[in-house]
Enzyme design. Sequence first.
Site, PDB file in Angstrom:
ATOM      1  NE  ARG A  30       1.940  64.127  79.708  1.00  0.00           N
ATOM      2  CZ  ARG A  30       1.920  63.037  78.939  1.00  0.00           C
ATOM      3  NH1 ARG A  30       3.007  62.296  78.797  1.00  0.00           N
ATOM      4  NH2 ARG A  30       0.824  62.667  78.314  1.00  0.00           N
ATOM      5  CG  ASN A  31       0.545  58.508  87.158  1.00  0.00           C
ATOM      6  OD1 ASN A  31      -0.392  58.653  87.932  1.00  0.00           O
ATOM      7  ND2 ASN A  31       0.870  57.331  86.652  1.00  0.00           N
ATOM      8  CB  ALA A  32      -3.922  61.907  87.381  1.00  0.00           C
TER       9      ALA A  32
END
Length: 164
Positions: free
Chosen positions: A41-43
């Site tokens: 979920r880290n961009a």
Amino acid sequence: MSAPLLRGFPPVVDEHARVLILGSFPSPQSLGAGQYYGNPRNAFWAITAELFGFDAAAPYEKRLAALQSAGVALWDVVGACRRAGSADSAIEPKSVVVNDFGELFARYPAITRVYFNGAKAAELYRRLAEADKRIHYRRLPSTSPAHAVRPGVKLAAWREILPS
């Protein structure tokens, strides 16, 4: 009983590095995966893939190679610490061991720009590391899923790391 001492990752850097991206310290998910920005979920990977033209879903080693070929190095401000939980705020301040930036910058003198992935990385560096006068420092919005902003805002800000 205090949390165990956690150790971060070595820098991903080579002699072509011109830019260094610094996080604060790897999340439990990243440590478990043995990868920088291992939380899906880290961009971070989506943003850097867009900026440097590689596949964000490529194997980890290929993503690292793509960043290195673009002159980008990765590391964290903190090399070791105790942390109960995953938030940067859960890092025990007295346990923090800062990475050796003097040695890194001496060994890789082509690095002239440092970008902090979020406020915590910038704050830790400012407080614990010695700034190198020849380097341009800039804080960018965190790519963490905990830092929620409108779509496109992070990518727009991160465009600054592209060569001018």
